[in-house]
Design a protein around this motif. Structure first.
Motif, PDB file in Angstrom:
ATOM      1  N   PRO A 131     -16.983   1.190   8.517  1.00 54.86           N
ATOM      2  CA  PRO A 131     -17.471   1.473   9.873  1.00 54.86           C
ATOM      3  C   PRO A 131     -16.334   1.686  10.865  1.00 54.86           C
ATOM      4  O   PRO A 131     -15.365   0.929  10.881  1.00 54.86           O
ATOM      5  N   GLU A 132     -16.477   2.697  11.684  1.00 49.73           N
ATOM      6  CA  GLU A 132     -15.420   3.010  12.647  1.00 49.73           C
ATOM      7  C   GLU A 132     -15.283   1.933  13.710  1.00 49.73           C
ATOM      8  O   GLU A 132     -14.241   1.835  14.359  1.00 49.73           O
ATOM      9  N   SER A 133     -16.323   1.124  13.904  1.00 50.74           N
ATOM     10  CA  SER A 133     -16.245   0.067  14.916  1.00 50.74           C
ATOM     11  C   SER A 133     -15.163  -0.954  14.574  1.00 50.74           C
ATOM     12  O   SER A 133     -14.629  -1.624  15.464  1.00 50.74           O
ATOM     13  N   ILE A 134     -14.804  -1.074  13.304  1.00 51.96           N
ATOM     14  CA  ILE A 134     -13.709  -1.975  12.921  1.00 51.96           C
ATOM     15  C   ILE A 134     -12.405  -1.517  13.574  1.00 51.96           C
ATOM     16  O   ILE A 134     -11.512  -2.330  13.848  1.00 51.96           O
ATOM     17  N   GLY A 155     -10.017   7.518  10.237  1.00 54.82           N
ATOM     18  CA  GLY A 155      -8.658   7.469  10.757  1.00 54.82           C
ATOM     19  C   GLY A 155      -8.353   6.062  11.230  1.00 54.82           C
ATOM     20  O   GLY A 155      -9.187   5.429  11.870  1.00 54.82           O
ATOM     21  N   MET A 156      -7.174   5.546  10.900  1.00 54.69           N
ATOM     22  CA  MET A 156      -6.899   4.133  11.136  1.00 54.69           C
ATOM     23  C   MET A 156      -5.702   3.892  12.051  1.00 54.69           C
ATOM     24  O   MET A 156      -5.180   2.786  12.129  1.00 54.69           O
ATOM     25  N   SER A 157      -5.276   4.907  12.757  1.00 53.81           N
ATOM     26  CA  SER A 157      -4.055   4.790  13.561  1.00 53.81           C
ATOM     27  C   SER A 157      -4.173   3.762  14.681  1.00 53.81           C
ATOM     28  O   SER A 157      -3.161   3.283  15.192  1.00 53.81           O
ATOM     29  N   SER A 158      -5.414   3.400  15.071  1.00 49.06           N
ATOM     30  CA  SER A 158      -5.582   2.417  16.151  1.00 49.06           C
ATOM     31  C   SER A 158      -5.203   1.003  15.702  1.00 49.06           C
ATOM     32  O   SER A 158      -4.955   0.133  16.537  1.00 49.06           O
ATOM     33  N   LEU A 159      -5.160   0.770  14.389  1.00 45.61           N
ATOM     34  CA  LEU A 159      -4.834  -0.565  13.870  1.00 45.61           C
ATOM     35  C   LEU A 159      -3.316  -0.720  13.757  1.00 45.61           C
ATOM     36  O   LEU A 159      -2.766  -0.934  12.681  1.00 45.61           O
ATOM     37  N   ARG A 160      -2.664  -0.656  14.879  1.00 43.32           N
ATOM     38  CA  ARG A 160      -1.191  -0.655  14.906  1.00 43.32           C
ATOM     39  C   ARG A 160      -0.579  -1.977  14.473  1.00 43.32           C
ATOM     40  O   ARG A 160       0.580  -2.028  14.075  1.00 43.32           O
ATOM     41  N   SER A 183      -0.818   6.102   8.248  1.00 44.27           N
ATOM     42  CA  SER A 183      -0.608   5.896   9.688  1.00 44.27           C
ATOM     43  C   SER A 183      -0.403   4.429  10.049  1.00 44.27           C
ATOM     44  O   SER A 183      -0.085   4.107  11.190  1.00 44.27           O
ATOM     45  N   LEU A 184      -0.556   3.538   9.078  1.00 45.87           N
ATOM     46  CA  LEU A 184      -0.461   2.093   9.335  1.00 45.87           C
ATOM     47  C   LEU A 184       0.987   1.634   9.182  1.00 45.87           C
ATOM     48  O   LEU A 184       1.363   0.969   8.215  1.00 45.87           O
TER      49      LEU A 184
END
Length: 323
Positions: A131-134, A155-160, A183-184
């Protein structure tokens, strides 16, 4: 004053009793509870001085215990204190709105763990897609969604801040680990074992990666991507039973643990690949097609498994396994 403290003792004991009994009832029903289950305590609008004594009783190992209280003050306080979320259910499907609720209520989570049982073929925990909400949980440091029947990743770039990612026993489309993993850039640990992977993306951007676990996959090209050589922080590399016949140049890596078990290397070429790894402490070369054992340059070696290879002799190690 005495009445005040007497009330506090009664409330704390009530809370402890209900917390234990209600949480047990969730587990006693063959784990049929879902993350949307809410059971309310008969406690409302507690004064802050009493709340300070009650909060520790609600900070256990399982975040689901937090959903057993009807006091909004407690819930609001715990939303910033809770750092770990663990889902222990089996063969459940988590709906996107449930994950959205978790992300909204506990935005400061640093760990999100799904503890599935059995093999991935029987689990459809996220209906195939994470889920994208994660992705709104930007403080996450550890994400474990192994054995969840995943076929894709957003896409997971927000999980910096993510440092540990566990993706083992999923079924990614066409045997390809999604490119979004690259991207992680804060990752220290990446585990994707038992995934039937046939190819691997370019992860050269993961310069902080220290541990890479890829055992029990089926890389059709017979080797790892050349970009693995750029992972200059890598200390542990486990690629046992991956259908490998060659290795990329690993000489620039500070490897301490290397697991190559069950691959079909050409003996001399394999030795050429690992003789420069002078920091190695543990080497698993079980059934790797070795024909010679001259690894005297590996002076830091403490553990060695060369079972089921055709050679004689060996180095002086603390733990050596030959057969």
């Amino acid at each position: 004053m005495k009445f005040h403290y007497l009330l506090l003792i009664i409330l704390v004991n009530l809370l402890s009793f209900f917390s234990t009994s209600l949480y047990a009832s969730l587990n006693d029903e063959n784990e049929k509870a879902s993350p949307s289950t809410t059971i309310l305590f008969p406690l409302k609008n507690l004064p802050n001085d009493i709340l300070e004594h009650i909060l520790p009783f609600l900070e256990g190992d399982s975040l689901m215990r937090l959903q057993l209280t009807g006091d909004s003050n407690i819930k609001n306080r715990l939303s910033t204190r809770t750092k770990s979320f663990s889902l222990p259910w089996r063969n459940e499907i988590i709906k996107p709105n449930s994950i959205s609720s978790i992300a909204r209520l506990y935005p400061s989570l640093t760990e999100f763990i799904v503890l599935m049982r059995g093999r991935s073929q029987g689990n459809t925990f996220f209906a195939g897609v994470l889920p994208e909400s994660i992705l709104s949980l930007t403080s996450l440091r550890k994400l474990n969604v192994s054995n969840c029947g995943l076929t894709a990743l957003p896409g997971m770039s927000s999980l910096r801040s993510l440092e540990e990612l566990y993706l083992s026993e999923n079924n990614f489309t066409e045997g390809k680990l999604p490119e979004s993993v690259s991207s992680l850039t804060s990752l220290r640990i990446l585990e994707v074992c038992y995934g039937e992977l046939t190819t691997f993306p370019d992860i050269s951007s993961l310069r902080s990666l220290e541990e890479l676990y890829l055992s029990e996959n089926n890389f059709t090209e017979g080797t790892l991507p050349e970009n693995v050589s750029s992972l200059t922080s890598l200390r542990i590399l486990e690629v046992g039973f991956c259908n490998l016949t060659t290795l990329p140049d690993l000489s620039s890596l500070p490897l301490e643990v290397l697991d190559l078990a069950g691959n079909k290397f050409t003996g001399e070429k394999l030795l050429e690949s690992i003789l420069s790894l002078t920091s190695l402490r543990s080497l698993n070369g079980y059934d790797c097609g070795l024909t010679t054992s001259d690894i005297s340059s590996l002076r830091s070696l403490e553990e060695l498994n060369f079972s089921w290879n055709k050679f004689t002799g060996g180095p002086n190690c603390r733990k050596v396994s030959f057969r």
